[in-house]
Design an enzyme around this catalytic site. Structure first.
Site, PDB file in Angstrom:
ATOM      1  N   TRP A   1       0.796  -1.226   0.000  1.00  0.00           N
ATOM      2  CA  TRP A   1       0.000   0.000   0.000  1.00  0.00           C
ATOM      3  C   TRP A   1       0.829   1.277   0.000  1.00  0.00           C
ATOM      4  CZ3 TRP A   1      -4.639   0.986   3.878  1.00  0.00           C
ATOM      5  CH2 TRP A   1      -5.455   2.013   3.394  1.00  0.00           C
ATOM      6  N   ASP A   2       2.101   1.220   0.360  1.00  0.00           N
ATOM      7  CA  ASP A   2       2.877   2.462   0.485  1.00  0.00           C
ATOM      8  C   ASP A   2       4.314   2.262   0.021  1.00  0.00           C
ATOM      9  OD1 ASP A   2       3.149   5.174   1.152  1.00  0.00           O
ATOM     10  OD2 ASP A   2       3.860   4.696   3.169  1.00  0.00           O
ATOM     11  N   LEU A   3       4.509   1.531  -1.093  1.00  0.00           N
ATOM     12  CA  LEU A   3       5.875   1.217  -1.513  1.00  0.00           C
ATOM     13  C   LEU A   3       6.411   2.310  -2.439  1.00  0.00           C
ATOM     14  CD1 LEU A   3       8.012  -0.798  -0.877  1.00  0.00           C
ATOM     15  CD2 LEU A   3       7.441  -2.044  -2.952  1.00  0.00           C
TER      16      LEU A   3
END
Length: 291
Positions: free
Chosen positions: A194-196
């Site tokens: 979700w936040d790479l």
């Protein structure tokens, strides 16, 4: 001495108010307790993110590790679930975890060598894509609390009230198109980071690059592409990065497009709720993929 960076207090005060200030106030005691419990000793200066303190430590056998006391909420509660599931395959390895506080002991990576410093932006995007191909190959475990279907439904419920707050008709049409793409997309069941973005990929000893700081949910891998398009933003690179990443990850391009527009919708709704116009870079990503 356990140093608590002032920026961590400022971040917690901004995002979590009194609860965040209380978390920071008790960090020295919490960190000291886990240093004792897990037989650790400090081995360098404190580091921090928006929700956590990170302390370089040595284990009793001399192994280098990182102690991460963090603010426990719906997002951070999923981190150990994801890290256990990946078991070090493409992501930092989880060594210890405390359910009550959300405190983690992690494999030590090199915080001074983040992927954001890779000078070739195309090479950096391909590193993200190769990591995501590995991470999203795994089914989301049943104990994961968040899923893309629920998230998307909540976003779509907010759209009718949000649209009139956009004064520019072109912006409204674009956000309507993003919402239409989300309505037609299947949510999927893969384990997502979700936040790479590029700062969440660090150099390691056992591999060149590993992912850190997941905010995991179950969903379609196409939902993962947006950070690599938004960070190190270059409008003329949007289509290249999108096409290259979908190729490396083996994604259906139409579904990946829909869920990337879904990320634009998510960020736009947050901006509108704060009384702001959606970020121009985000709108440009949507325009380039829509058209």
């Amino acid at each position: 001495m356990i140093d608590i960076p002032a920026a961590l207090l400022a971040s917690q005060d901004r995002f979590n108010g009194a609860a965040g200030r209380a978390f920071v106030a008790e960090l020295p005691q919490r960190a000291a307790g886990f240093l004792d419990l897990w037989s650790l000793r400090l081995n360098g200066p404190s580091m921090y993110g928006n929700c956590a303190l990170v302390l370089p430590v040595l284990r009793a056998d001399g192994t280098r590790a990182a102690l991460k006391p963090q603010y426990l909420d719906e997002e951070t509660a999923g981190e150990p679930v994801a890290l256990r599931t990946w078991a070090g395959d493409g992501a930092v390895e989880l060594l210890e975890y405390d359910d009550g506080t959300g405190t983690l002991l992690l494999e030590r990576l090199d915080a001074s060598r983040a992927l954001t410093h890779e000078p070739d932006s195309r090479a950096a995007a391909l590193v993200i894509a190769r990591l995501l191909a590995r991470l999203t190959a795994v089914s989301a475990p049943p104990e994961l609390r968040q899923d893309l279907g629920t998230l998307a439904a909540a976003m779509l419920e907010r759209v009718p009230a949000a649209l009139p707050r956009l004064p520019d008709p072109a912006d409204r049409r674009l956000i309507e198109d993003c919402a239409a793409a989300v309505r037609a997309a299947e949510p999927g069941d893969r384990l997502l980071h979700w936040d790479l973005h590029y700062d969440n990929v660090l150099a390691a000893d056992r591999e060149r690059w590993l992912a850190i700081d997941p905010k995991p949910l179950a969903g379609d891998p196409g939902f993962e592409l947006f950070p690599a398009l938004d960070n190190r933003f270059d409008a003329d690179e949007i289509r290249w990065r999108f096409d290259a990443m979908t190729d490396v990850m083996g994604l259906d391009r139409a579904r990946a497009r829909a869920w990337t527009l879904g990320r634009v919708l998510q960020n736009a709704l947050w901006a509108i709720a704060d009384g702001s116009r959606p970020a121009p870079d985000h709108l440009e990503i949507a325009r380039r993929l829509r058209d």
